[in-house]
Design a protein around this motif. Structure first.
Motif, PDB file in Angstrom:
ATOM      1  N   ILE A 479      82.021   8.022  90.517  1.00 47.20           N
ATOM      2  CA  ILE A 479      82.111   7.668  91.939  1.00 47.20           C
ATOM      3  C   ILE A 479      83.574   7.531  92.361  1.00 47.20           C
ATOM      4  O   ILE A 479      83.967   7.968  93.453  1.00 47.20           O
ATOM      5  CB  ILE A 479      81.324   6.372  92.222  1.00 47.20           C
ATOM      6  CG1 ILE A 479      79.819   6.639  92.084  1.00 47.20           C
ATOM      7  CG2 ILE A 479      81.636   5.829  93.612  1.00 47.20           C
ATOM      8  CD1 ILE A 479      78.959   5.395  92.169  1.00 47.20           C
ATOM      9  N   GLY A 483      85.370  10.041  94.953  1.00 46.88           N
ATOM     10  CA  GLY A 483      85.862   9.481  96.201  1.00 46.88           C
ATOM     11  C   GLY A 483      87.169  10.075  96.671  1.00 46.88           C
ATOM     12  O   GLY A 483      87.573   9.880  97.839  1.00 46.88           O
ATOM     13  N   GLY A 488      85.428  14.224  98.286  1.00 50.26           N
ATOM     14  CA  GLY A 488      84.855  13.575  99.466  1.00 50.26           C
ATOM     15  C   GLY A 488      83.461  13.025  99.278  1.00 50.26           C
ATOM     16  O   GLY A 488      82.626  13.138 100.177  1.00 50.26           O
ATOM     17  N   LEU A 490      80.708  10.021  99.035  1.00 48.15           N
ATOM     18  CA  LEU A 490      80.459   8.634  99.425  1.00 48.15           C
ATOM     19  C   LEU A 490      79.046   8.282  98.977  1.00 48.15           C
ATOM     20  O   LEU A 490      78.070   8.906  99.407  1.00 48.15           O
ATOM     21  CB  LEU A 490      80.586   8.454 100.934  1.00 48.15           C
ATOM     22  CG  LEU A 490      80.227   7.057 101.467  1.00 48.15           C
ATOM     23  CD1 LEU A 490      81.131   5.988 100.868  1.00 48.15           C
ATOM     24  CD2 LEU A 490      80.307   7.019 102.988  1.00 48.15           C
ATOM     25  N   ASN A 492      76.179   5.468  98.828  1.00 52.06           N
ATOM     26  CA  ASN A 492      75.730   4.209  99.421  1.00 52.06           C
ATOM     27  C   ASN A 492      74.283   3.972  98.988  1.00 52.06           C
ATOM     28  O   ASN A 492      73.349   4.436  99.622  1.00 52.06           O
ATOM     29  CB  ASN A 492      75.842   4.279 100.947  1.00 52.06           C
ATOM     30  CG  ASN A 492      75.527   2.949 101.600  1.00 52.06           C
ATOM     31  OD1 ASN A 492      74.517   2.802 102.255  1.00 52.06           O
ATOM     32  ND2 ASN A 492      76.400   1.982 101.421  1.00 52.06           N
ATOM     33  N   PHE A 500      77.737   0.773 104.926  1.00 52.72           N
ATOM     34  CA  PHE A 500      77.831   2.203 105.197  1.00 52.72           C
ATOM     35  C   PHE A 500      78.714   2.466 106.422  1.00 52.72           C
ATOM     36  O   PHE A 500      79.593   3.323 106.402  1.00 52.72           O
ATOM     37  CB  PHE A 500      76.423   2.750 105.416  1.00 52.72           C
ATOM     38  CG  PHE A 500      76.371   4.214 105.739  1.00 52.72           C
ATOM     39  CD1 PHE A 500      76.759   5.153 104.796  1.00 52.72           C
ATOM     40  CD2 PHE A 500      75.938   4.663 106.978  1.00 52.72           C
ATOM     41  CE1 PHE A 500      76.702   6.504 105.079  1.00 52.72           C
ATOM     42  CE2 PHE A 500      75.885   6.009 107.272  1.00 52.72           C
ATOM     43  CZ  PHE A 500      76.270   6.926 106.311  1.00 52.72           C
ATOM     44  N   SER A 503      82.447   2.027 105.876  1.00 50.61           N
ATOM     45  CA  SER A 503      83.063   2.864 104.844  1.00 50.61           C
ATOM     46  C   SER A 503      84.318   3.516 105.386  1.00 50.61           C
ATOM     47  O   SER A 503      84.413   3.862 106.574  1.00 50.61           O
ATOM     48  CB  SER A 503      82.079   3.948 104.390  1.00 50.61           C
ATOM     49  OG  SER A 503      80.942   3.365 103.814  1.00 50.61           O
ATOM     50  N   GLU A 504      85.276   3.685 104.472  1.00 53.60           N
ATOM     51  CA  GLU A 504      86.571   4.230 104.874  1.00 53.60           C
ATOM     52  C   GLU A 504      86.432   5.651 105.411  1.00 53.60           C
ATOM     53  O   GLU A 504      85.861   6.506 104.753  1.00 53.60           O
ATOM     54  CB  GLU A 504      87.536   4.200 103.675  1.00 53.60           C
ATOM     55  CG  GLU A 504      87.171   5.102 102.506  1.00 53.60           C
ATOM     56  CD  GLU A 504      86.035   4.592 101.634  1.00 53.60           C
ATOM     57  OE1 GLU A 504      85.742   5.244 100.628  1.00 53.60           O
ATOM     58  OE2 GLU A 504      85.429   3.572 101.965  1.00 53.60           O
ATOM     59  N   LEU A 506      84.748   7.914 107.548  1.00 51.67           N
ATOM     60  CA  LEU A 506      83.615   8.812 107.331  1.00 51.67           C
ATOM     61  C   LEU A 506      83.943  10.253 107.700  1.00 51.67           C
ATOM     62  O   LEU A 506      83.350  11.177 107.170  1.00 51.67           O
ATOM     63  CB  LEU A 506      82.413   8.345 108.161  1.00 51.67           C
ATOM     64  CG  LEU A 506      81.618   7.148 107.612  1.00 51.67           C
ATOM     65  CD1 LEU A 506      80.578   6.712 108.622  1.00 51.67           C
ATOM     66  CD2 LEU A 506      80.963   7.511 106.302  1.00 51.67           C
ATOM     67  N   LYS A 509      84.601  12.558 104.840  1.00 49.41           N
ATOM     68  CA  LYS A 509      83.615  12.691 103.776  1.00 49.41           C
ATOM     69  C   LYS A 509      82.900  14.045 103.845  1.00 49.41           C
ATOM     70  O   LYS A 509      82.598  14.571 104.909  1.00 49.41           O
ATOM     71  CB  LYS A 509      82.602  11.552 103.849  1.00 49.41           C
ATOM     72  CG  LYS A 509      83.218  10.164 103.594  1.00 49.41           C
ATOM     73  CD  LYS A 509      83.949  10.137 102.259  1.00 49.41           C
ATOM     74  CE  LYS A 509      84.724   8.863 102.035  1.00 49.41           C
ATOM     75  NZ  LYS A 509      85.527   8.898 100.801  1.00 49.41           N
ATOM     76  N   ILE A 512      77.509  12.806 101.124  1.00 46.56           N
ATOM     77  CA  ILE A 512      77.078  11.415 101.305  1.00 46.56           C
ATOM     78  C   ILE A 512      75.640  11.265 100.816  1.00 46.56           C
ATOM     79  O   ILE A 512      74.779  12.104 101.104  1.00 46.56           O
ATOM     80  CB  ILE A 512      77.146  11.004 102.793  1.00 46.56           C
ATOM     81  CG1 ILE A 512      78.599  11.046 103.297  1.00 46.56           C
ATOM     82  CG2 ILE A 512      76.559   9.606 103.007  1.00 46.56           C
ATOM     83  CD1 ILE A 512      78.740  10.740 104.790  1.00 46.56           C
ATOM     84  N   CYS A 528      80.722  13.277 110.975  1.00 46.08           N
ATOM     85  CA  CYS A 528      81.354  13.760 109.745  1.00 46.08           C
ATOM     86  C   CYS A 528      81.468  15.273 109.856  1.00 46.08           C
ATOM     87  O   CYS A 528      80.627  16.015 109.299  1.00 46.08           O
ATOM     88  CB  CYS A 528      80.528  13.367 108.517  1.00 46.08           C
ATOM     89  SG  CYS A 528      80.221  11.615 108.338  1.00 46.08           S
TER      90      CYS A 528
END
Length: 989
Positions: A479, A483, A488, A490, A492, A500, A503-504, A506, A509, A512, A528
Motif C-alpha cells: 500500500i 501510494g 496512484g 488508494l 480504503n 475517504f 484522503s490526500e 484524490l 489517484k 481506488i 478523479c
C-alpha cells in the motif's frame, strides 16, 4: 341353568375352533394372493426407498447429516437386506411349486408360507409408511461445526516457525487452569499467526478443550463479522440487529459451553470482549503487534515472539536463496545480509527469495547496501528492515506488468482470498495482462505472474480454489509503494467515508478500492480525472446518491461494482453510460434492469460480468458490444434475450449463462421471440460455455462442441449437469443417468481429448463399460466414480460391450468412493493383456459389498500398480482372491503386483488376508500403513521386502499380535515400525 353353564363354554370353544379353522382355510385359499401381495409390497417399498435415497443424497451433497433413524431405515431396506429376509421363504415357495408341478402341493407348508407372507407384508408395509413420513418429519439436519476448524497454514516460513520453546510456553499456559487469558505479541511478520495456527491444528482431537474458535480481527475490526465468525463456529445464526443485541445472544450461548478456547488473531487496538459477546468463562488467546494491547486488555499471561536466532536466521535464508549462499565470494555478503535482517523471518524470506540462484556479486552487494540504509516508514509495528526487504523484492520483479499485478492485490482487505478471475479481468482492462492472443493466454500469463510472486514470498496460497492471499505486513508495504504518484493506489477498506473524503488529493489517484463499509452514501461525484480502476464492492447498504457520479471519470478502464452476497443489491447510476473507455465492467449483485440498454454504448468493453444481478432482459443494444470477449450472466435474474443479440458478439470467447435462464427457442407471453440456442453455435471464437437447458431434446452440434475447451451444461428439470474442464482435461457427469442422456454424454466424451472422466451421483448405469462413448475415447488416463448407487461392476465385459475394454488400457489412476452396490471391480472373461496395463494408482473407499479388490484372473494384467489405498470397505475379506477357480496359483509370487510401493489398509473390519491363503507378500513395498483391521491376524511379508521398505505404520497392539510364519521375520521388520495412535489415544505432546 346347569345346561347353560355347560353349553355356553362349549359354544365359545366351538366358535373359536370354527373361526380358527375358517382363518386357516382362508390362508390356504389366499395363498397365491398373499404371495403376490408380498411381492407388490416389496416393489412399493423399493420405490419408496429410491425416493428417500434421492433426498438423502441431495442432503449429503449439501453437507447435511442424515438423522439416525433415516440412516437405519436406509440400512434396513437395502436390496440385500430385503433379499436376505425373503431368501428362505422364496426357496420354500419355489420348492412348493415344483411338487408335481403344483398339482400336489404340501398343504401344511402352504399354510405356514401363506401366514409368513402376510406377516412379512405387514412388516414391509410398516417400513414403507415410515419411509413415506420422512419428507414431512425431516431427512437431515445441518452438520454441526467441527470442534476445531483446521487451518491450512499459508505462512511463508512454515518450516522454520514456530520454535519449540514458543510452542511449549503457549501449551503450558493453555494447560494452566489459573490462566484465563494469554497475549502473544511481537513485530509484524515475526511468526505470531503461524504459532497460533499450529496450536489450533494440534488441539484437534485433544481433551484440553471441547471447542477451539479462531477469528481474525485485523486493523479495522468489523464487530459484526467477528460475531458472525464466532456464531458460525457455534452453529448458530445471528440476525442483523444491533451489535449490542447480538453480543447478548452470543454471550448467552457461550455461557453454555465448557472448556472453550477463543483465539483472536491480529488485534491492533484494545478490544472489549464483552462488546463481541465473549464469555469470561472461555479461555482467550490474543495475537498483536503491541504489548500495550495486551496490557490494556488486562491479559494475564504475555508471551513475546522474539526474532530468530543467528542459526535459525541462516537456515531460513539458505532454504530460500539456495546453494549460492555457499559460494566463497557470496557467503560473507550473505552472512552480513542475514545479520542486517535482525532475525525477522519475513525480511529474511523475502530477501532470500529475491536472491535465489543469483550468482552476480554486484547484485548481492546492492542488496546489502540497500539493507544498510533501511527505509523509514510510519507503518506501526513493522521493522524498517522488513519494509526495506519487501521493497527490494518488489524492485527486483522483472517487469512493470508483474509489479502492477502485485500492487492490485493490496486493494483487498487483510486476509482476503483474492479470486484470480477478478485479477485476470482487471489485468485485461488495465493491460498488465495485455497479450495478442486469447483470454486463456491472459490467464496463463497471470498464473506465471502468480507463481513468481509466490516464489518471491510476496504472495501466499489462498484458502479457496483459484485464489491467493497476501501477508498483512506485505500488504501494508505494498500500500505504501502503491501510494506513490507513479502508481496512484488508494486503499480504503473499512475506514469510513470521512477518511475517504479526507484522503490526500484524490485528483491524483489512478486506482481506488472502497470495500467493507456499511450504511453510508456516496453523495458527491468522484473527481478523479486520472482514475483508471475503481472497485466499490462488498459494502453493506452503500448507495451512490448522484446519478452523475461517474461523469468526471471518463478515463476509467476497470469498474467493479458489487453488492453483498444475498444481502444487498446495489443500484447502478445513470452516469455509467459516460464511461466509454471501459474495457472491464463487473456489475455483481447489482440492479441493472433499468440501465441495461445504456451498456450498449460502451463499445470498448471486453469483459462484462453481470452475474447474480437483476438484469431481466438482454436488449438489442447489447449487440453493439462488438469487442466483447467475455459475458458472464451466471445466476443473473434474466427472463428475455432479444433475438440476434448473441450472434452479433462475434469476438466472444467466454459465455456463462447457467441456472436462471432456460427460455431458449421460446416465445414470451407478449408474443416476443427469445433467442435461439443455435445463435451460440455461430460464435466461432467461443472456447468456454455454461448454459442451462430444459431436458435433452436439444441435440448438440458436434463441430460446435469440438471448438470448446470448457463446457458445462445444466438441465433445469433434473439438476443434472455435464462439465468438460480443459484445465484438468476432465469430463464430469453429475446427477446424470448417462444412458438416458446418451447423445449429450456421447458427444461430450467423444469430442474430448479425454484424460479424466468423473461420475458423481450418477444413476441408471450398472457398469462404466456400458458408456458407448468410451469406445471413441482412447486416451482415458484417470477415472473417478463416486456415490453412483447403481454401479455393480466398475467394468463388466460381455458380448454387448466387449469393444469398450480397450478404453481402459491407458488408465493410470482409478478412484472408487462410496459405491454401495459395487460387487466387483472387474467382471467378465479373462481380460486382455492390455486391460489396466498402465494402472499406477488405485483407491477404493466405502465400497461395502466388495469382497476382494483383485480376482486372480485380473491380477496378472496389473503389472505397473504402484500405490494401493483401501479404506472403509466393511465386507472386504482379502485384497487378492475370489471364488475357488480364481485363487492365486502356487509357485513364484514375485510377479504379483511387481511394482507396488505404497499399501494403505484402513478400517477394514472383515479383512483376513492379503492373498487368499498364506501366500507371502513379495511386492517391493516402500510404505505400509495398516489401521483398524482387527481381523487381519497374518501379514506374511517376504523377508526380501525389507530391502525396499522405509516405514511400516500400524497400531502397536496389532503389530505385536501378528502371527508370523517365521518369528524371525518380526525382527526383520521391527526397525521399520512406526506406531499409529489408537482411536482414543492421547495425542497432545
Amino acid at each position: 341353568e346347569i345346561l347353560a353353564i355347560v353349553v355356553t363354554p362349549i359354544n365359545e370353544v366351538a366358535k373359536y375352533l370354527f373361526g380358527s379353522l375358517k382363518q386357516q382355510i382362508r390362508y390356504l385359499t389366499s395363498y397365491n394372493t398373499n404371495i403376490q401381495n408380498l411381492r407388490s409390497q416389496v416393489s412399493e417399498l423399493q420405490l419408496t426407498r429410491q425416493r428417500v435415497q434421492t433426498l438423502a443424497e441431495a442432503a449429503q451433497r449439501n453437507s447435511d447429516e442424515l438423522f439416525l433413524d433415516v440412516q437405519k431405515w436406509l440400512e434396513d431396506t437395502t436390496v440385500e437386506k430385503l433379499e436376505e429376509q425373503q431368501r428362505d421363504f422364496i426357496d420354500e415357495v419355489n420348492i412348493n411349486k415344483k411338487c408335481f408341478k403344483g398339482l400336489c402341493p404340501d398343504l401344511s407348508s402352504r399354510l405356514r408360507l401363506s401366514k409368513q407372507a402376510v406377516r412379512m407384508t405387514e412388516t414391509f408395509h410398516t417400513l414403507q409408511e415410515k419411509g413415506n413420513d420422512f419428507p414431512e418429519t425431516g431427512i437431515s439436519h445441518p452438520r454441526p461445526p467441527p470442534n476445531v476448524e483446521l487451518v491450512r497454514t499459508t505462512t511463508i516460513v512454515e518450516n522454520i516457525l514456530p520454535r519449540d520453546s514458543l510452542m511449549n510456553n503457549l501449551k503450558e499456559a493453555l494447560g494452566d487452569s489459573n490462566i484465563r487469558s494469554i497475549g502473544v505479541y511481537g513485530m509484524g511478520g515475526i511468526g505470531k499467526t503461524t504459532l497460533v495456527e499450529k496450536i489450533n491444528n494440534e488441539l484437534d482431537g485433544h481433551k484440553l478443550f471441547n471447542k477451539v474458535i479462531m477469528v481474525i480481527v485485523s486493523k479495522d475490526p468489523d464487530l459484526m463479522k467477528i460475531q458472525d465468525d464466532v456464531a458460525r463456529r457455534l452453529g448458530m445464526n445471528l440476525e442483523a440487529t444491533s451489535t449490542n443485541v447480538r453480543a447478548s445472544k452470543l454471550f448467552e450461548r457461550l455461557e453454555t459451553e465448557e472448556k472453550l478456547l477463543i483465539i483472536l488473531d491480529d488485534v491492533w487496538k484494545p478490544l472489549k470482549v464483552e462488546d463481541i459477546g465473549l464469555s469470561r468463562g472461555c479461555k482467550l488467546v490474543v495475537t498483536t503487534r503491541s504489548q500495550d494491547v495486551c496490557v490494556q486488555m488486562d491479559l494475564q499471561k504475555m508471551i513475546k515472539v522474539e526474532p530468530l536466532s543467528k542459526d535459525e536466521s541462516w537456515d531460513l535464508f539458505e532454504s530460500k536463496a539456495g546453494y549460492v549462499v555457499t559460494l566463497p565470494n557470496l557467503e560473507p555478503i550473505a552472512q552480513n545480509i542475514v545479520a542486517k535482517c535482525k532475525g525477522s523471518p519475513l525480511a529474511i524470506a523475502a530477501l532470500g527469495s529475491a536472491l535465489k540462484s543469483v550468482k552476480e556479486e554486484y547484485v548481492w552487494n546492492n542488496a546489502l547496501h540497500v539493507l544498510s540504509y533501511p527505509t523509514r516508514s510510519d507503518l506501526e509495528g513493522i521493522m524498517p528492515e522488513v519494509v526495506t526487504s519487501i521493497s527490494f523484492s518488489f524492485e527486483r520483479l522483472e517487469s512493470p506488468e508483474i509489479k502492477k499485478c502485485f500492487l492490485f492485490c493490496c486493494l483487498f482487505p487483510e486476509d482476503y482470498n483474492i479470486d484470480l478471475h477478478d485479477l485476470r479481468d482487471y489485468g485485461i482492462g488495465e493491460r498488465f495482462l495485455k497479450v495478442g492472443g486469447t483470454l486463456d493466454n491472459a490467464s496463463d500469463k497471470l498464473l506465471s505472474f502468480i507463481k513468481k510472486l509466490k516464489d518471491c514470498c510476496l504472495l501466499l496460497e489462498g484458502d479457496e480454489e483459484y485464489s491467493v492471499k497476501i501477508h498483512d505486513v506485505v500488504r501494508d508495504v505494498a500500500i505504501c509503494i502503491g501510494g506513490d504518484a507513479e502508481y496512484g493506489f488508494l486503499v480504503n477498506v473499512g475506514g469510513g467515508l470521512i477518511k475517504f473524503r479526507e484522503s490526500e488529493d484524490l485528483k491524483e489517484k489512478k486506482r481506488i478500492s472502497f470495500m467493507k463499509h456499511s450504511k453510508d452514501v456516496l453523495r458527491d461525484p468522484l473527481e478523479c480525472p486520472q482514475l483508471q480502476s475503481l472497485l466499490i464492492r462488498e459494502n453493506d447498504d452503500i448507495r451512490i446518491d448522484q446519478e452523475s457520479f461517474f461523469e468526471d471519470n471518463k478515463s476509467l478502464e476497470v469498474l467493479d461494482l458489487r453488492g453483498m452476497t444475498y444481502r444487498f443489491i446495489m443500484p447502478t447510476p445513470q452516469s455509467i453510460s459516460c464511461l466509454t473507455n471501459l474495457k472491464t465492467l463487473r456489475l455483481v449483485y447489482c440492479d441493472v434492469s433499468d440501465k441495461i440498454s445504456l451498456l450498449g454504448g460502451l463499445r470498448k468493453l471486453e469483459i462484462l460480468n453481470l452475474s447474480n444481478s437483476i438484469v431481466k432482459t438482454l436488449p438489442e443494444e447489447i449487440g453493439n458490444l462488438v469487442n466483447l470477449r467475455s459475458l458472464d450472466l451466471n445466476w443473473a435474474e434474466l427472463s428475455f434475450v432479444a433475438p440476434n443479440v448473441i450472434s452479433k458478439l462475434s469476438y466472444l470467447e467466454e459465455f456463462y449463462m447457467s441456472q436462471q435462464y432456460t427460455e431458449w427457442d421460446t416465445m414470451t407471453s407478449g408474443g416476443e421471440y427469445n433467442a435461439r440456442l443455435k445463435e451460440v453455435e455461430l460464435l466461432s471464437r467461443l472456447s468456454r460455455l455454461t448454459i442451462c437447458i430444459k431436458g435433452t431434446e436439444t441435440e448438440p452440434n458436434v463441430s460446435w462442441l469440438n471448438n470448446l475447451k470448457q463446457l458445462i451444461i445444466r438441465d433445469a428439470n433434473t439438476g443434472s449437469y455435464y462439465n468438460r474442464d480443459p484445465q484438468h482435461q476432465c469430463v464430469e457427469l453429475n446427477e446424470v443417468n448417462p444412458l438416458e442422456y446418451w447423445h449429450w454424454v456421447y458427444k461430450l466424451i467423444s469430442t474430448s481429448v479425454g484424460l479424466k472422466l468423473e461420475l458423481y451421483w450418477c444413476f441408471g448405469i450398472k457398469n462404466v463399460a456400458d458408456l458407448v462413448a468410451l469406445r471413441d475415447l482412447k486416451q482415458l488416463e484417470e477415472l473417478e466414480v463416486r456415490r453412483c448407487r447403481d454401479i455393480e461392476y466398475l467394468i463388466g465385459i460381455d458380448v454387448s460391450n466387449k469393444d469398450s475394454q480397450d478404453s481402459f488400457n491407458t488408465l493410470k489412476k482409478i478412484t472408487l468412493d462410496s459405491l454401495k452396490g459395487m460387487k466387483k471391480i472387474y467382471h467378465g472373461p479373462t481380460p486382455s493383456t492390455g486391460l489396466f496395463g498402465q494402472l499406477r494408482f488405485l483407491q477404493v473407499i466405502g465400497c461395502n459389498q466388495i469382497k476382494n479388490i483383485f480376482s486372480a484372473n485380473l491380477l496378472f494384467a496389473i503389472k505397473r500398480l504402484e500405490h494401493l489405498y483401501v479404506r472403509n470397505c466393511s465386507s472386504l475379506k482379502e485384497i487378492v482372491g475370489g471364488e475357488n477357480e480364481d485363487e492365486v496359483p502356487a509357485g513364484d509370487h514375485s510377479c504379483l503386483l511387481p511394482q507396488l510401493k505404497t499399501l494403505e489398509l484402513a478400517n477394514l473390519r472383515s479383512l483376513t488376508s492379503f492373498y487368499k491363503g498364506d501366500i507371502p507378500i513379495s511386492c517391493p513395498l516402500e510404505k505400509i500403513v495398516v489401521y483398524r483391521c482387527r481381523n487381519l491376524k497374518k501379514f506374511p511379508l517376504a523377508p526380501q521386502t525389507a530391502s525396499h521398505l522405509q516405514t511400516f505404520e500400524a497400531e502397536t497392539d496389532w503389530f505385536d499380535a501378528l502371527e508370523w510364519t517365521d518369528q524371525s521375520h518380526q525382527t526383520i521388520f521391527q526397525p521399520f515400525f512406526e506406531a499409529i495412535p489408537s482411536w482414543n489415544e492421547e495425542i497432545w505432546v
